[in-house]
Scaffold this active site. Sequence first.
Site, PDB file in Angstrom:
ATOM      1  CD  GLU A 276      -2.639  -1.336  -0.165  1.00  0.00           C
ATOM      2  OE1 GLU A 276      -2.813  -0.913  -0.338  1.00  0.00           O
ATOM      3  OE2 GLU A 276      -3.231  -2.095  -0.367  1.00  0.00           O
ATOM      4  CD1 TRP A 279      -1.011  -0.645  -4.217  1.00  0.00           C
ATOM      5  CD2 TRP A 279      -1.958   0.575  -5.733  1.00  0.00           C
ATOM      6  NE1 TRP A 279      -1.633  -1.340  -4.974  1.00  0.00           N
ATOM      7  CE2 TRP A 279      -1.887  -0.557  -6.850  1.00  0.00           C
ATOM      8  CE3 TRP A 279      -1.566   1.233  -6.799  1.00  0.00           C
ATOM      9  CZ2 TRP A 279      -2.243  -1.298  -7.318  1.00  0.00           C
ATOM     10  CZ3 TRP A 279      -2.433   1.141  -8.307  1.00  0.00           C
ATOM     11  CH2 TRP A 279      -2.447  -0.352  -8.522  1.00  0.00           C
ATOM     12  CD1 TRP A 307     -17.476  12.733 -18.691  1.00  0.00           C
ATOM     13  CD2 TRP A 307     -18.121  10.999 -17.694  1.00  0.00           C
ATOM     14  NE1 TRP A 307     -16.123  11.915 -18.057  1.00  0.00           N
ATOM     15  CE2 TRP A 307     -16.331  10.656 -17.748  1.00  0.00           C
ATOM     16  CE3 TRP A 307     -18.515   9.869 -16.500  1.00  0.00           C
ATOM     17  CZ2 TRP A 307     -15.908  10.021 -17.382  1.00  0.00           C
ATOM     18  CZ3 TRP A 307     -17.963   9.078 -16.178  1.00  0.00           C
ATOM     19  CH2 TRP A 307     -16.729   8.313 -16.488  1.00  0.00           C
ATOM     20  CG  ASN A 342      -8.609   2.170  -0.438  1.00  0.00           C
ATOM     21  OD1 ASN A 342      -8.510   3.136  -0.902  1.00  0.00           O
ATOM     22  ND2 ASN A 342      -8.930   0.712  -0.904  1.00  0.00           N
ATOM     23  CD1 TRP A 360     -13.287  10.943 -14.891  1.00  0.00           C
ATOM     24  CD2 TRP A 360     -11.436  11.872 -12.949  1.00  0.00           C
ATOM     25  NE1 TRP A 360     -11.920  11.642 -15.592  1.00  0.00           N
ATOM     26  CE2 TRP A 360     -11.381  11.627 -14.736  1.00  0.00           C
ATOM     27  CE3 TRP A 360     -10.885  11.983 -12.145  1.00  0.00           C
ATOM     28  CZ2 TRP A 360     -10.079  12.802 -14.744  1.00  0.00           C
ATOM     29  CZ3 TRP A 360      -9.335  12.707 -12.508  1.00  0.00           C
ATOM     30  CH2 TRP A 360      -9.193  12.787 -13.861  1.00  0.00           C
ATOM     31  CD1 TRP A 383     -10.816  10.642  -6.956  1.00  0.00           C
ATOM     32  CD2 TRP A 383     -12.964   9.791  -7.759  1.00  0.00           C
ATOM     33  NE1 TRP A 383     -11.596  10.304  -5.638  1.00  0.00           N
ATOM     34  CE2 TRP A 383     -13.446  10.303  -6.487  1.00  0.00           C
ATOM     35  CE3 TRP A 383     -13.992   9.619  -8.575  1.00  0.00           C
ATOM     36  CZ2 TRP A 383     -14.174  10.177  -5.918  1.00  0.00           C
ATOM     37  CZ3 TRP A 383     -15.218   9.779  -8.220  1.00  0.00           C
ATOM     38  CH2 TRP A 383     -15.423   9.900  -6.262  1.00  0.00           C
TER      39      TRP A 383
END
Length: 484
Positions: A276, A279, A307, A342, A360, A383
Amino acid sequence: MAGRRTGQADDSERPVLVWFRDDLRLADHPALHAAASAGTVAALYVLDPAQGGGAQMWWLHHSLDAFARDLARHGVRLILRRGRAGDIVPEVAKSVGAASVQAIVSPLPWLREADRGVGARLEVPLQLHVGGSLVDLSQVRAGSGRPYTVYSPFARAILKSGPPPAPLPVPVLRAAEVGAVASDQLDDWGLLPKRPDWAGGLRGMWTPGERGAAARLEAFLEDGLEGYDRARDMAGDENGTSHLSPHLRWGEISPRQVWHALGDRQGSDAQRFRAELLWRDFAANLLMQRPELPERALRAEFERLPWRRDAGALADWQRGRSGIPIVDAGMRQLWHTGWMHNRVRMIVASWLTKHLLIDWRGGAAWFLDTLVDGDLASNSANWQWVAGCGTEAQPFFRIFNPLTQARKFDADGAYVREWVPELAKLPDRWLHQPWAAPEAVLGAAGVRLGEDYPRPAIGLDEGRNRALAAFGRHVKGHARAAAA
Ligand SMILES: Cc1cc2nc3c(=O)[nH]c(=O)nc-3n(C[C@H](O)[C@H](O)[C@H](O)COP(=O)(O)OP(=O)(O)OC[C@H]3O[C@@H](n4cnc5c(N)ncnc54)[C@H](O)[C@@H]3O)c2cc1C
């Protein structure tokens, strides 16, 4: 000494200015270390007027307050200034008579631009140190010499080169004489909300500052790390994850400190936790190579996706009134505490971008305004991952089913019951899908659907099919156009 005789101080007597940014700590601070070993130390923080995010500003106020007191214990006064760093840093460097300016590399596009501006205007060197990431991200390169755009090879490359450098201790500081240098008062910056004061939940949950960060890490190592690999996905498990993200975001603790605190622990819990942290570095690496990450889909074919513009649905999502209990629980947790689990971040983001087909960027902006850990790199990269439009993204046809997710990751319903109390009396079977509950069950639980609690704007299957059709049409259309 030559400097005294000629009336000019030599460099070892001249102050070194440390320009603090998102690195509000004393330990493992390479720029502070460099300054401490070169001369006396002056400390500066510049608030850029463009910096924003209500919850982030709440955190920043308290973090700066704690940091200024920590520095004061070493006799160093934190100079606070507001404005464009390109103007202020050279001005303050001049007024303290700095021999150099030291800072930590940032992946943020506006700070990198500020570095260039400051560097061009300074009469002394600006030295940047690696300190916000596990490793020097500019050196993590694939065989081709290019930076990585996919997480797994990126993480493997870092792991292959051994553990990140060990953290540095708090240096011995000799304070520069800066009494005459102008500084703002933190309270005058107005970073805290007043009317209304929405920060009660934040105050109840967080202790910004280096000590708060160290306490969080210690508590996590004691109570959270064991079982992390499984518990990290359980929305209602308060000890399931470390809650270190805002402390890392503001640099009150460095990722290297966190990494090395794990020692040589092996096993899936420690490995997953390290993954993590990687990340986080990966997201910073993406933002460094693609500064457009917050604004543009990294996969060009998604840039013109049609969208839906639906301000009402976006507002309902923001306020935790979407009608999907797990989504609403997450959005209310976010509003109340400045943080969201998360797994639930993924669910709420998927509901917005897939079922509601809302851009987004609208969701990412709301997150940046309300998260205390709001981080341009991690937020934008995640996102884009959920929306399916990043380089490292789940394919567009993988659409989270919020009901399946809720049953798996909030199996006992404790999370939804905590954050959506108007549904608390519903039996487990209906808690995550009140729209499907028989009238008698709703009545017995005191839920008036459409009044106390909304119905979803779209059915789960209908929303999924609409998203698949819209994304599929678009991606295929793009592929055809590219082939033509
Ligand atoms: C849509 C979306 C938006 C997000 N926005 C942000 C954000 O603005 N700021 C932010 O710090 N994280 C963001 N994340 C990542 C992640 O949700 C948080 O880092 C995590 O929930 C923080 O809780 P924790 O510290 O208890 O995590 P832990 O599970 O204890 O993880 C330890 C640390 O690893 C890092 N980390 C964990 N997961 C991720 C991830 N997916 N991406 C990058 N770093 C990660 C964080 O620094 C975290 O503190 C986002 C995720 C999603 C799906």
